[in-house]
Write a protein that holds these residues in place. Structure first.
Motif, PDB file in Angstrom:
ATOM      1  N   MET A   1       0.832  -1.177   0.000  1.00 26.09           N
ATOM      2  CA  MET A   1       0.000   0.000   0.000  1.00 26.09           C
ATOM      3  C   MET A   1       0.882   1.248   0.000  1.00 26.09           C
ATOM      4  O   MET A   1       0.737   2.102  -0.836  1.00 26.09           O
ATOM      5  CB  MET A   1      -0.914  -0.022   1.217  1.00 26.09           C
ATOM      6  N   PHE A   2       1.777   1.389   0.952  1.00 27.53           N
ATOM      7  CA  PHE A   2       2.691   2.512   1.011  1.00 27.53           C
ATOM      8  C   PHE A   2       4.092   1.995   0.754  1.00 27.53           C
ATOM      9  O   PHE A   2       4.417   0.864   1.082  1.00 27.53           O
ATOM     10  CB  PHE A   2       2.692   3.158   2.409  1.00 27.53           C
ATOM     11  N   GLU A   3       4.866   2.900   0.231  1.00 28.59           N
ATOM     12  CA  GLU A   3       6.263   2.521   0.106  1.00 28.59           C
ATOM     13  C   GLU A   3       6.851   2.521   1.504  1.00 28.59           C
ATOM     14  O   GLU A   3       6.556   3.394   2.314  1.00 28.59           O
ATOM     15  CB  GLU A   3       6.993   3.525  -0.780  1.00 28.59           C
ATOM     16  N   GLN A   4       7.647   1.552   1.786  1.00 25.40           N
ATOM     17  CA  GLN A   4       8.199   1.409   3.129  1.00 25.40           C
ATOM     18  C   GLN A   4       9.290   2.441   3.341  1.00 25.40           C
ATOM     19  O   GLN A   4      10.113   2.672   2.468  1.00 25.40           O
ATOM     20  CB  GLN A   4       8.749   0.003   3.317  1.00 25.40           C
ATOM     21  N   GLU A   5       9.264   3.057   4.530  1.00 19.73           N
ATOM     22  CA  GLU A   5      10.276   4.046   4.882  1.00 19.73           C
ATOM     23  C   GLU A   5      11.590   3.319   5.144  1.00 19.73           C
ATOM     24  O   GLU A   5      11.601   2.178   5.614  1.00 19.73           O
ATOM     25  CB  GLU A   5       9.855   4.779   6.168  1.00 19.73           C
ATOM     26  N   PRO A   6      12.683   3.989   4.874  1.00 20.71           N
ATOM     27  CA  PRO A   6      13.971   3.391   5.228  1.00 20.71           C
ATOM     28  C   PRO A   6      14.000   3.149   6.732  1.00 20.71           C
ATOM     29  O   PRO A   6      13.405   3.901   7.497  1.00 20.71           O
ATOM     30  CB  PRO A   6      15.000   4.454   4.830  1.00 20.71           C
ATOM     31  N   PRO A   7      14.688   2.102   7.194  1.00 16.99           N
ATOM     32  CA  PRO A   7      14.662   1.741   8.609  1.00 16.99           C
ATOM     33  C   PRO A   7      15.110   2.853   9.540  1.00 16.99           C
ATOM     34  O   PRO A   7      14.664   2.922  10.658  1.00 16.99           O
ATOM     35  CB  PRO A   7      15.605   0.543   8.711  1.00 16.99           C
ATOM     36  N   ASN A   8      15.940   3.743   9.116  1.00 17.58           N
ATOM     37  CA  ASN A   8      16.448   4.777  10.008  1.00 17.58           C
ATOM     38  C   ASN A   8      15.807   6.133   9.753  1.00 17.58           C
ATOM     39  O   ASN A   8      16.331   7.146  10.194  1.00 17.58           O
ATOM     40  CB  ASN A   8      17.973   4.894   9.864  1.00 17.58           C
ATOM     41  N   SER A   9      14.706   6.205   9.026  1.00 15.80           N
ATOM     42  CA  SER A   9      14.089   7.492   8.741  1.00 15.80           C
ATOM     43  C   SER A   9      13.421   8.029  10.009  1.00 15.80           C
ATOM     44  O   SER A   9      13.027   7.277  10.879  1.00 15.80           O
ATOM     45  CB  SER A   9      13.051   7.353   7.631  1.00 15.80           C
ATOM     46  N   PRO A  10      13.278   9.355  10.104  1.00 20.81           N
ATOM     47  CA  PRO A  10      12.647   9.946  11.294  1.00 20.81           C
ATOM     48  C   PRO A  10      11.204   9.483  11.462  1.00 20.81           C
ATOM     49  O   PRO A  10      10.753   9.281  12.573  1.00 20.81           O
ATOM     50  CB  PRO A  10      12.705  11.452  11.023  1.00 20.81           C
ATOM     51  N   VAL A  11      10.499   9.287  10.375  1.00 22.57           N
ATOM     52  CA  VAL A  11       9.098   8.866  10.468  1.00 22.57           C
ATOM     53  C   VAL A  11       9.010   7.444  11.004  1.00 22.57           C
ATOM     54  O   VAL A  11       8.196   7.146  11.875  1.00 22.57           O
ATOM     55  CB  VAL A  11       8.388   8.995   9.106  1.00 22.57           C
ATOM     56  N   SER A  12       9.857   6.546  10.507  1.00 27.82           N
ATOM     57  CA  SER A  12       9.789   5.170  11.007  1.00 27.82           C
ATOM     58  C   SER A  12      10.212   5.134  12.463  1.00 27.82           C
ATOM     59  O   SER A  12       9.667   4.371  13.251  1.00 27.82           O
ATOM     60  CB  SER A  12      10.640   4.230  10.154  1.00 27.82           C
ATOM     61  N   GLY A  13      11.172   5.970  12.849  1.00 23.19           N
ATOM     62  CA  GLY A  13      11.560   6.042  14.263  1.00 23.19           C
ATOM     63  C   GLY A  13      10.415   6.545  15.118  1.00 23.19           C
ATOM     64  O   GLY A  13      10.164   6.023  16.208  1.00 23.19           O
ATOM     65  N   GLU A  14       9.723   7.563  14.625  1.00 20.17           N
ATOM     66  CA  GLU A  14       8.572   8.111  15.357  1.00 20.17           C
ATOM     67  C   GLU A  14       7.458   7.084  15.443  1.00 20.17           C
ATOM     68  O   GLU A  14       6.828   6.929  16.484  1.00 20.17           O
ATOM     69  CB  GLU A  14       8.088   9.396  14.670  1.00 20.17           C
ATOM     70  N   LEU A  15       7.223   6.376  14.341  1.00 20.73           N
ATOM     71  CA  LEU A  15       6.193   5.320  14.360  1.00 20.73           C
ATOM     72  C   LEU A  15       6.540   4.248  15.380  1.00 20.73           C
ATOM     73  O   LEU A  15       5.680   3.787  16.141  1.00 20.73           O
ATOM     74  CB  LEU A  15       6.053   4.676  12.970  1.00 20.73           C
ATOM     75  N   GLU A  16       7.789   3.848  15.419  1.00 24.84           N
ATOM     76  CA  GLU A  16       8.218   2.808  16.363  1.00 24.84           C
ATOM     77  C   GLU A  16       8.052   3.299  17.798  1.00 24.84           C
ATOM     78  O   GLU A  16       7.601   2.569  18.672  1.00 24.84           O
ATOM     79  CB  GLU A  16       9.679   2.412  16.084  1.00 24.84           C
ATOM     80  N   ARG A  17       8.407   4.561  18.020  1.00 23.56           N
ATOM     81  CA  ARG A  17       8.252   5.132  19.357  1.00 23.56           C
ATOM     82  C   ARG A  17       6.778   5.170  19.757  1.00 23.56           C
ATOM     83  O   ARG A  17       6.412   4.810  20.865  1.00 23.56           O
ATOM     84  CB  ARG A  17       8.842   6.549  19.387  1.00 23.56           C
ATOM     85  N   LEU A  18       5.908   5.557  18.828  1.00 24.14           N
ATOM     86  CA  LEU A  18       4.476   5.601  19.119  1.00 24.14           C
ATOM     87  C   LEU A  18       3.911   4.199  19.331  1.00 24.14           C
ATOM     88  O   LEU A  18       3.072   3.987  20.197  1.00 24.14           O
ATOM     89  CB  LEU A  18       3.727   6.321  17.993  1.00 24.14           C
ATOM     90  N   ARG A  19       4.383   3.254  18.536  1.00 26.98           N
ATOM     91  CA  ARG A  19       3.930   1.866  18.739  1.00 26.98           C
ATOM     92  C   ARG A  19       4.332   1.382  20.124  1.00 26.98           C
ATOM     93  O   ARG A  19       3.556   0.738  20.827  1.00 26.98           O
ATOM     94  CB  ARG A  19       4.526   0.951  17.671  1.00 26.98           C
ATOM     95  N   SER A  20       5.529   1.721  20.524  1.00 29.85           N
ATOM     96  CA  SER A  20       6.025   1.321  21.843  1.00 29.85           C
ATOM     97  C   SER A  20       5.178   1.962  22.937  1.00 29.85           C
ATOM     98  O   SER A  20       4.794   1.302  23.894  1.00 29.85           O
ATOM     99  CB  SER A  20       7.491   1.727  21.973  1.00 29.85           C
ATOM    100  N   ARG A  21       4.877   3.258  22.784  1.00 22.30           N
ATOM    101  CA  ARG A  21       4.026   3.938  23.772  1.00 22.30           C
ATOM    102  C   ARG A  21       2.627   3.344  23.797  1.00 22.30           C
ATOM    103  O   ARG A  21       2.025   3.187  24.856  1.00 22.30           O
ATOM    104  CB  ARG A  21       3.940   5.432  23.447  1.00 22.30           C
ATOM    105  N   LEU A  22       2.109   3.003  22.617  1.00 21.91           N
ATOM    106  CA  LEU A  22       0.782   2.401  22.534  1.00 21.91           C
ATOM    107  C   LEU A  22       0.769   1.052  23.240  1.00 21.91           C
ATOM    108  O   LEU A  22      -0.142   0.758  24.013  1.00 21.91           O
ATOM    109  CB  LEU A  22       0.352   2.253  21.069  1.00 21.91           C
ATOM    110  N   GLU A  23       1.786   0.248  23.000  1.00 25.30           N
ATOM    111  CA  GLU A  23       1.859  -1.051  23.663  1.00 25.30           C
ATOM    112  C   GLU A  23       1.971  -0.880  25.172  1.00 25.30           C
ATOM    113  O   GLU A  23       1.328  -1.602  25.931  1.00 25.30           O
ATOM    114  CB  GLU A  23       3.057  -1.847  23.127  1.00 25.30           C
ATOM    115  N   ALA A  24       2.760   0.095  25.612  1.00 26.88           N
ATOM    116  CA  ALA A  24       2.900   0.348  27.049  1.00 26.88           C
ATOM    117  C   ALA A  24       1.566   0.789  27.642  1.00 26.88           C
ATOM    118  O   ALA A  24       1.171   0.333  28.720  1.00 26.88           O
ATOM    119  CB  ALA A  24       3.969   1.407  27.303  1.00 26.88           C
ATOM    120  N   ALA A  25       0.849   1.652  26.928  1.00 21.75           N
ATOM    121  CA  ALA A  25      -0.454   2.114  27.410  1.00 21.75           C
ATOM    122  C   ALA A  25      -1.440   0.954  27.473  1.00 21.75           C
ATOM    123  O   ALA A  25      -2.229   0.846  28.420  1.00 21.75           O
ATOM    124  CB  ALA A  25      -0.994   3.227  26.510  1.00 21.75           C
ATOM    125  N   GLU A  26      -1.390   0.085  26.485  1.00 30.67           N
ATOM    126  CA  GLU A  26      -2.292  -1.069  26.493  1.00 30.67           C
ATOM    127  C   GLU A  26      -1.944  -2.014  27.645  1.00 30.67           C
ATOM    128  O   GLU A  26      -2.829  -2.562  28.291  1.00 30.67           O
ATOM    129  CB  GLU A  26      -2.236  -1.798  25.151  1.00 30.67           C
TER     130      GLU A  26
END
Length: 143
Positions: free
Chosen positions: A1-26
């Protein structure tokens, strides 16, 4: 669907951080639910104790009535008053305990729900940014 961001891009880092926060909140929400269940179990146990106390009071009242009818001296009524005062203190303490437990569980659930909602909004914003960047990459010459 979307082109995958490079592993070290700021957006993928932000997404990973948000996923981590979401998992912690859950996880915190699950813990709050466990705490609430435990509090409800404690309330049920206290309720059973109160019911036992009421049964004991009823039995004491019957015993007092029998003793009074047999013209026994009145010390049993003093014992009954003492037991009734003790029961009232127990009921008041149990009610305060229930209220405190429920209030704490409600506060924690509200905080976790608010944090979860914030994480969801952040996730939506990042998804929109990814879509825009994906569209910009597709629209760029040479893509």
């Amino acid at each position: 669907m979307f082109e995958q961001e490079p592993p070290n891009s700021p957006v993928s880092g932000e997404l990973e951080r948000l996923r981590s926060r979401l998992e912690a909140a859950e996880r915190q929400l699950a813990e709050a639910k466990r705490d609430l269940k435990e509090a409800e179990e404690q309330i049920a146990a206290l309720s059973r104790l109160l019911a036992d106390g009421r049964d004991r009071e009823a039995a004491l009242k019957q015993a007092l009535a029998r003793e009074t009818s047999a013209l026994r001296p009145p010390p049993a009524s003093a014992d009954l008053r003492s037991l009734r005062a003790e029961l009232e203190q127990l009921e008041a303490g149990a009610a305060r305990g229930r209220a405190a437990l429920l209030s704490a569980a409600e506060d924690r659930a509200r905080l976790l729900a608010a944090e979860l909602e914030e994480l969801r909004r952040d996730n939506q914003n990042l998804a929109q940014q990814l879509r825009r960047q994906g569209a910009a990459v597709k629209a760029a010459p040479g893509s």
